[in-house]
Design an enzyme around this catalytic site. Structure first.
Site, mmCIF file in Angstrom:
data_model
loop_
_atom_site.group_PDB
_atom_site.id
_atom_site.type_symbol
_atom_site.label_atom_id
_atom_site.label_comp_id
_atom_site.label_asym_id
_atom_site.label_seq_id
_atom_site.Cartn_x
_atom_site.Cartn_y
_atom_site.Cartn_z
ATOM 1 N N GLU A 1 2.153 -11.513 -2.707
ATOM 2 C CA GLU A 1 1.927 -11.369 -1.260
ATOM 3 C C GLU A 1 1.177 -12.605 -0.800
ATOM 4 O OE1 GLU A 1 0.322 -7.695 0.330
ATOM 5 O OE2 GLU A 1 1.318 -6.533 -1.240
ATOM 6 N N ASN B 1 0.084 -1.516 -7.001
ATOM 7 C CA ASN B 1 -0.213 -2.496 -5.969
ATOM 8 C C ASN B 1 -1.705 -2.490 -5.636
ATOM 9 O OD1 ASN B 1 0.528 -4.256 -3.544
ATOM 10 N ND2 ASN B 1 -0.512 -2.559 -2.526
ATOM 11 N N GLU B 2 -2.303 -3.668 -5.628
ATOM 12 C CA GLU B 2 -3.698 -3.858 -5.167
ATOM 13 C C GLU B 2 -4.614 -2.723 -5.624
ATOM 14 O OE1 GLU B 2 -3.840 -4.806 -0.950
ATOM 15 O OE2 GLU B 2 -2.969 -6.777 -1.325
ATOM 16 N N TYR C 1 -3.989 -13.775 2.174
ATOM 17 C CA TYR C 1 -3.600 -13.915 3.586
ATOM 18 C C TYR C 1 -4.653 -14.778 4.273
ATOM 19 C CZ TYR C 1 -0.422 -9.982 2.736
ATOM 20 O OH TYR C 1 0.576 -9.165 2.268
ATOM 21 N N ASN D 1 0.824 -1.207 0.000
ATOM 22 C CA ASN D 1 0.000 0.000 0.000
ATOM 23 C C ASN D 1 0.860 1.261 0.000
ATOM 24 O OD1 ASN D 1 -2.169 -1.740 0.130
ATOM 25 N ND2 ASN D 1 -2.483 -1.516 2.328
HETATM 26 O O1 AHR Z 1 1.523 -6.811 3.421
HETATM 27 C C1 AHR Z 1 0.699 -5.880 4.064
HETATM 28 C C2 AHR Z 1 -0.268 -5.176 3.111
HETATM 29 O O2 AHR Z 1 -1.183 -6.125 2.644
HETATM 30 C C3 AHR Z 1 0.321 -4.600 1.845
HETATM 31 O O3 AHR Z 1 0.807 -3.308 2.023
HETATM 32 C C4 AHR Z 1 -0.842 -4.587 0.927
HETATM 33 O O4 AHR Z 1 -0.457 -4.694 -0.426
HETATM 34 C C5 AHR Z 1 -1.708 -5.725 1.395
HETATM 35 O O5 AHR Z 1 -3.015 -5.365 1.543
#
Ligand code: AHR
Length: 506
Positions: A296, A176-177, A248, A74
């Site tokens: 990630e 990113n994202e 995650y 982020n």
């Molecule tokens: O890795 C932590 C955060 O998770 C990163 O900054 C982001 O890309 C994701 O949401």
């Protein structure tokens, strides 16, 4: 044949693909204490002349990481690369909106490249450009500063800053994202597809050989998942090499059985992105295949962080606060190992992967400012997979006893893969998801010239909640397992309840 035994066959005629060393990448973001007091702490007793903690460098080498993504995450969506170069005392302090912190820029681009060099030749840069608050022009300027040899304003500026040699960054993330509403400069798929394509086209004008990663979805559960990938790739298919995936995992409502099966989601995520990318390729009548950059992935107690984030004093902008410092248990490490297995099982298409992150922030390595550095439980599966998971992934199809999970229904207790090294030795990576029962394993070896078990190592504990901490940094380590045997072409082993296993055959 006992129904309680898990079985599979290994045969060198049936393979998935070669493991790309980039599968063992990691991620350094300007977030919390990943950089400051993580990898970089000039006042630390072990710091070298560049301010890098050599105790951390030693652990990074032992971990076996290859590609390291930088500077976010982020954070990159507000990143001004110019702030992070040149004389340190002249670098500006900036607000970092992503993590509500103050960025001092004492560590920047040149320090990142120096950090990689100190790790060793296996460490490769993976640089993200800001497509949140910035665009094509700034990406090109950064590329010129970083990679152009000399004779232009920005390449000469790099040399004037002390880096005569270009950084030679090959692998670039286009933002990113960008699908996430939390992202500064968040975009629709159409908006992002256009800017990704235009940035890629322009970057290739500087250097056609750059390797580019377009942003895919921030998780498989995003409402825009799959449609996002299809739209973005429709715009950028011939201009990029990879599409990214982020995932995650954490136990939801204490549901450990589903948590232990997290790799079911990871594997379906990979397979769905492959299907989507290939569908676009077919529609475009392209000969090219887009590979996957799982840049990630980890276990992250995200809901705890979201609760905590609500309580943060928004008037303060601290420097390097303690954020996302999850302390991992044995259970977490077993899930983590299973995620590694999922990546290896798809090594034909997942050609880059980055464990998020490297130090302190949801990380395998922890540090204390002015104090020691130590290994979390998750350190061990990663280090073992990176060391022994190089070569050709064999196609493993398990016949396993199952268990019932709330989220994924009936799930195999065994999750496994195997990698055959160049010298013919084979390493089996296996997880037993049962929280209570040992799992007998039988592996038939066809056409493999293997006669002995050289090692069976397991990460498991009578207390699945055991962790390594500052006070007890070596509470959890892998242990050798007795009794694993290879006779008449059959490997037999017993996998402890809730365990990550590495079985090496020679
Ligand atoms: O890795 C932590 C955060 O998770 C990163 O900054 C982001 O890309 C994701 O949401």
């Amino acid at each position: 044949m006992s129904k309680s035994t898990a079985r599979f066959t290994l045969d060198p005629a049936f393979t998935i693909g070669e493991v790309n060393p980039r599968l063992f990448g990691s991620f350094v973001e300007h977030l919390g204490r990943c950089v400051y007091t993580g990898i970089y702490e000039p006042d630390h007793a072990t710091a070298d002349e560049a301010g890098l903690r050599t105790d951390v460098l030693d652990l990074v080498r032992e971990l076996g990481v290859t590609t390291i993504r930088y500077p976010g995450g982020n954070f990159v969506s507000g990143y001004k690369w110019e702030d992070s170069v040149g004389p340190v005392e002249e670098r500006p302090r900036r607000l970092d909106l992503a993590w509500h912190s103050t960025e001092t820029n004492r560590f920047g681009l040149s320090e990142y490249i120096a950090f990689l060099k100190k790790i060793g030749p296996q460490a490769e840069p993976m640089m993200a450009v800001n497509l949140g608050t910035r665009g094509v022009a700034e990406a090109l300027e950064l590329q010129e500063y970083a990679n152009h040899p000399s004779g232009t304003a920005l390449s000469d500026l790099r040399a004037a800053h002390g880096d005569k040699e270009p950084f030679g960054i090959k692998l670039w993330c286009l933002g990113n994202e960008m699908d996430g509403p939390w992202q500064t400069g968040h975009k629709t798929a159409e908006e992002y597809g256009r800017i990704a394509a235009e940035t890629a086209r322009a970057m290739r004008q500087i250097d056609p050989s750059v390797e580019l990663v377009a942003c895919g979805s921030s998780s498989q559960s995003m409402p825009t998942f799959a449609a996002w990938e299809a739209t973005v790739l429709q715009e950028a298919y011939e201009l990029v090499d990879h599409i990214s995936l982020h995932a995650y995992y954490e136990p939801i409502d204490g549901d450990l059985d589903s948590f232990l099966a997290s790799a079911v989601d990871m594997e379906s995520f990979i397979e769905n992105v492959v299907a989507t990318a290939d569908h676009v390729g077919a529609r475009l009548k392209s000969k090219k295949k887009i590979n996957l950059s799982f840049d990630e992935w980890n276990v992250w107690y995200l809901s705890r962080w979201e609760e905590y984030a609500k309580t943060i004093d928004k008037t303060g902008w601290p420097e390097a606060p303690r954020l996302l410092e999850d302390n991992y248990s044995v259970t977490d490490a077993v899930v983590f190992g299973s995620l590694l297995i999922a990546l290896l099982r798809h090594a034909d298409r997942v050609t880059v992967a980055c464990l998020a992150q490297l130090v302190n922030v949801i990380a395998p390595i922890m540090t204390e400012p002015g104090g020691p550095a130590w290994r979390q439980t998750t350190f061990f599966p990663f280090a073992q997979a990176s060391r022994h998971g190089r070569g050709e992934v064999l196609d493993v199809r398990v016949d396993s006893p199952t268990y019932e999970t709330r989220k994924y229904g009936e799930t195999d207790l065994l999750h496994a893969t195997a990698v055959r090294a160049e010298d013919g030795t084979v390493t089996v990576f296996a997880v037993n998801r049962s929280r209570t029962e040992p799992l007998p394993l039988e592996v038939a070896l066809n056409g493999l010239d293997l006669t002995s078990v050289t090692e069976h190592s397991a990460l498991a504990d009578a207390d699945p909640d055991a962790r390594n901490t500052l006070d007890d940094p070596e509470r959890v380590t892998p242990h050798p397992v007795e009794g694993t045997a290879l006779r008449d072409g059959t490997l037999t082993a017993v996998l402890e309840p809730l365990s990550w296993n590495v079985i090496r055959l020679a």
